[in-house]
Design a protein around this motif. Structure first.
Motif, PDB file in Angstrom:
ATOM      1  N   TYR A  33       0.836  -1.201   0.000  1.00  0.00           N
ATOM      2  CA  TYR A  33       0.000   0.000   0.000  1.00  0.00           C
ATOM      3  C   TYR A  33       0.872   1.253   0.000  1.00  0.00           C
ATOM      4  CZ  TYR A  33      -2.989  -3.427   2.505  1.00  0.00           C
ATOM      5  OH  TYR A  33      -3.689  -4.548   2.908  1.00  0.00           O
ATOM      6  N   TYR A  35       0.187   5.109   1.613  1.00  0.00           N
ATOM      7  CA  TYR A  35      -0.680   5.986   2.380  1.00  0.00           C
ATOM      8  C   TYR A  35      -0.068   7.383   2.403  1.00  0.00           C
ATOM      9  CZ  TYR A  35      -3.464   2.185   4.389  1.00  0.00           C
ATOM     10  OH  TYR A  35      -4.317   1.123   4.568  1.00  0.00           O
ATOM     11  N   GLN A  37      -0.080  10.922   4.704  1.00  0.00           N
ATOM     12  CA  GLN A  37      -0.484  11.609   5.927  1.00  0.00           C
ATOM     13  C   GLN A  37      -0.280  13.100   5.705  1.00  0.00           C
ATOM     14  OE1 GLN A  37       1.723  10.952   9.610  1.00  0.00           O
ATOM     15  NE2 GLN A  37      -0.184  11.063  10.759  1.00  0.00           N
ATOM     16  N   LYS A  41      -2.760  15.380   9.709  1.00  0.00           N
ATOM     17  CA  LYS A  41      -2.387  14.091  10.287  1.00  0.00           C
ATOM     18  C   LYS A  41      -3.314  12.950   9.900  1.00  0.00           C
ATOM     19  CE  LYS A  41       0.905  16.240  12.335  1.00  0.00           C
ATOM     20  NZ  LYS A  41       2.243  16.215  11.701  1.00  0.00           N
ATOM     21  N   LEU A  43      -4.339   9.870   7.959  1.00  0.00           N
ATOM     22  CA  LEU A  43      -3.623   8.818   7.241  1.00  0.00           C
ATOM     23  C   LEU A  43      -4.582   8.214   6.214  1.00  0.00           C
ATOM     24  CD1 LEU A  43      -0.812   7.489   7.495  1.00  0.00           C
ATOM     25  CD2 LEU A  43      -1.860   5.772   8.943  1.00  0.00           C
ATOM     26  N   ILE A  45      -5.434   6.162   2.552  1.00  0.00           N
ATOM     27  CA  ILE A  45      -4.914   5.220   1.573  1.00  0.00           C
ATOM     28  C   ILE A  45      -4.915   5.852   0.180  1.00  0.00           C
ATOM     29  CG2 ILE A  45      -7.167   4.129   1.136  1.00  0.00           C
ATOM     30  CD1 ILE A  45      -5.581   1.454   0.900  1.00  0.00           C
ATOM     31  N   PHE A  90       3.632   6.985   3.482  1.00  0.00           N
ATOM     32  CA  PHE A  90       3.978   5.717   4.115  1.00  0.00           C
ATOM     33  C   PHE A  90       3.679   4.562   3.175  1.00  0.00           C
ATOM     34  CE2 PHE A  90       5.026   6.885   8.397  1.00  0.00           C
ATOM     35  CZ  PHE A  90       4.298   8.031   8.672  1.00  0.00           C
ATOM     36  N   GLU A 102      -3.057  -7.360  10.114  1.00  0.00           N
ATOM     37  CA  GLU A 102      -1.989  -6.422  10.392  1.00  0.00           C
ATOM     38  C   GLU A 102      -1.235  -5.981   9.147  1.00  0.00           C
ATOM     39  OE1 GLU A 102       0.651  -8.228  13.076  1.00  0.00           O
ATOM     40  OE2 GLU A 102       2.146  -6.649  13.009  1.00  0.00           O
ATOM     41  N   ALA A 103      -1.031  -4.689   9.024  1.00  0.00           N
ATOM     42  CA  ALA A 103      -0.166  -4.133   7.990  1.00  0.00           C
ATOM     43  C   ALA A 103       1.092  -3.602   8.674  1.00  0.00           C
ATOM     44  CB  ALA A 103      -0.866  -3.009   7.233  1.00  0.00           C
ATOM     45  N   PHE A 104       2.211  -3.815   8.026  1.00  0.00           N
ATOM     46  CA  PHE A 104       3.486  -3.328   8.526  1.00  0.00           C
ATOM     47  C   PHE A 104       3.870  -2.088   7.727  1.00  0.00           C
ATOM     48  CE2 PHE A 104       4.904  -6.812  11.260  1.00  0.00           C
ATOM     49  CZ  PHE A 104       4.006  -7.813  10.914  1.00  0.00           C
ATOM     50  N   PHE A 105       4.274  -1.057   8.437  1.00  0.00           N
ATOM     51  CA  PHE A 105       4.558   0.214   7.796  1.00  0.00           C
ATOM     52  C   PHE A 105       6.048   0.508   7.744  1.00  0.00           C
ATOM     53  CE2 PHE A 105       0.579   2.535   7.118  1.00  0.00           C
ATOM     54  CZ  PHE A 105      -0.304   1.670   7.715  1.00  0.00           C
ATOM     55  N   GLY A 106       6.429   1.213   6.696  1.00  0.00           N
ATOM     56  CA  GLY A 106       7.760   1.783   6.638  1.00  0.00           C
ATOM     57  C   GLY A 106       7.828   3.017   7.522  1.00  0.00           C
ATOM     58  N   GLN A 107       8.992   3.613   7.600  1.00  0.00           N
ATOM     59  CA  GLN A 107       9.192   4.740   8.507  1.00  0.00           C
ATOM     60  C   GLN A 107       8.658   6.060   7.949  1.00  0.00           C
ATOM     61  OE1 GLN A 107      13.394   5.120   9.097  1.00  0.00           O
ATOM     62  NE2 GLN A 107      13.832   5.623   6.977  1.00  0.00           N
TER      63      GLN A 107
ATOM     64  N   LEU B  34      -8.525  -2.724  13.871  1.00  0.00           N
ATOM     65  CA  LEU B  34      -7.158  -2.732  14.373  1.00  0.00           C
ATOM     66  C   LEU B  34      -6.845  -1.420  15.070  1.00  0.00           C
ATOM     67  CD1 LEU B  34      -7.231  -3.483  10.997  1.00  0.00           C
ATOM     68  CD2 LEU B  34      -5.140  -4.604  11.701  1.00  0.00           C
ATOM     69  N   TYR B  36      -3.397   0.945  15.875  1.00  0.00           N
ATOM     70  CA  TYR B  36      -1.990   1.179  15.608  1.00  0.00           C
ATOM     71  C   TYR B  36      -1.510   2.299  16.511  1.00  0.00           C
ATOM     72  CZ  TYR B  36      -1.906  -1.630  11.335  1.00  0.00           C
ATOM     73  OH  TYR B  36      -1.953  -2.660  10.439  1.00  0.00           O
ATOM     74  N   GLY B  43       6.840   5.080  11.380  1.00  0.00           N
ATOM     75  CA  GLY B  43       5.597   4.578  10.812  1.00  0.00           C
ATOM     76  C   GLY B  43       4.715   3.987  11.896  1.00  0.00           C
ATOM     77  N   PRO B  44       3.408   3.883  11.635  1.00  0.00           N
ATOM     78  CA  PRO B  44       2.515   3.250  12.600  1.00  0.00           C
ATOM     79  C   PRO B  44       2.919   1.805  12.843  1.00  0.00           C
ATOM     80  CG  PRO B  44       1.284   4.373  10.866  1.00  0.00           C
ATOM     81  CD  PRO B  44       2.705   4.335  10.421  1.00  0.00           C
ATOM     82  N   PHE B  46       1.553  -1.904  14.549  1.00  0.00           N
ATOM     83  CA  PHE B  46       0.356  -2.636  14.947  1.00  0.00           C
ATOM     84  C   PHE B  46       0.355  -2.894  16.453  1.00  0.00           C
ATOM     85  CE2 PHE B  46      -3.061  -5.542  14.724  1.00  0.00           C
ATOM     86  CZ  PHE B  46      -2.736  -6.634  15.504  1.00  0.00           C
TER      87      PHE B  46
END
Lengths: 114, 110
Positions: A33, A35, A37, A41, A43, A45, A90, A102-107, B34, B36, B43-44, B46
């Protein structure tokens, strides 16, 4: 080992330029994905890709073009940058859409257009 | 058109007390919800989730409650700790996307 990595972390550029943000995930996920922001603020998609195929495009201007060369990469190219494009972008990945949780995000990549 | 709403932009709670963050949604088709947590310049990450077929999920100090009839969920953190100070995003999953609320900034006071 970073699960979702995006580069660059900071990007300052002038209006009208074209720029790219790269994203890679080493989690073996099928879905990636982008996103945005914004200054409020929120967030939001932008795009969702599943196995290199575009699944979701949330009314993002045509100047934004995602590219997924393989399942592990989803890059974001932006043409003719505008001031309003300034935001934090993101990248994220998950093991699937719909059922997935769960989604894992980059920094994040902070883009500043001047 | 916000499908996931967090109406409190910020919340301050004394250390050791319970923090309760609220979230409302509009789309009955969401199948997972969810939470976060996000620190500045990161980044967010979980925190905890709940399936739409359940009404409660607990993980250590964190518990999420889901009230489907009211389209409402909440995150309880007890006891609250200084490291819990962050922005908390509520999110809903369904149809190949995860929709986020605007976030609630939680301040844990010493």
């Amino acid at each position: 080992d970073t699960a979702v990595s995006q580069t660059p972390k900071y990007l300052v550029t002038q209006m009208g330029n074209d720029k790219s943000i790269k994203c890679e995930q080493n989690l073996g996920h099928d879905t990636m994905y982008w996103y945005k922001q914004d200054s409020k603020k929120f967030l939001k998609i932008m795009f969702s890709y599943n196995n290199k195929e575009l699944i979701i495009n949330e009314t993002v201007p045509n100047r934004f073009s995602p590219k997924s060369p393989d399942k592990a990469h989803l890059n974001l190219h932006i043409n003719s940058l505008e001031l309003g494009d300034s935001a934090v972008y993101f990248c994220a990945s998950s093991s699937g859409g719909g059922y997935s949780t769960e989604a894992f995000f980059g920094q994040g990549t902070r883009l500043t257009v001047v | 058109d916000q499908q996931v709403k967090q109406n409190s932009p910020s919340l301050s709670v004394q250390e050791g007390r319970i923090s309760i963050l609220n979230c409302d949604y509009t789309n009955s088709m969401f199948d997972y919800f969810l939470w976060y947590k996000k620190y500045p310049a990161e980044g967010p990450t979980f925190l905890i989730s709940i399936s739409s077929i359940k009404d409660k999920n607990e993980d250590g100090r964190f518990t999420v409650f889901l009230n489907k009839s009211a389209k409402h969920l909440s995150l309880h953190i007890v006891p609250s700790q200084p490291g819990d100070s962050a922005v908390y995003f509520c999110a809903a999953s369904g149809g190949n996307k995860i929709i986020f609320g605007k976030g609630t900034r939680l301040h844990i006071l010493p």
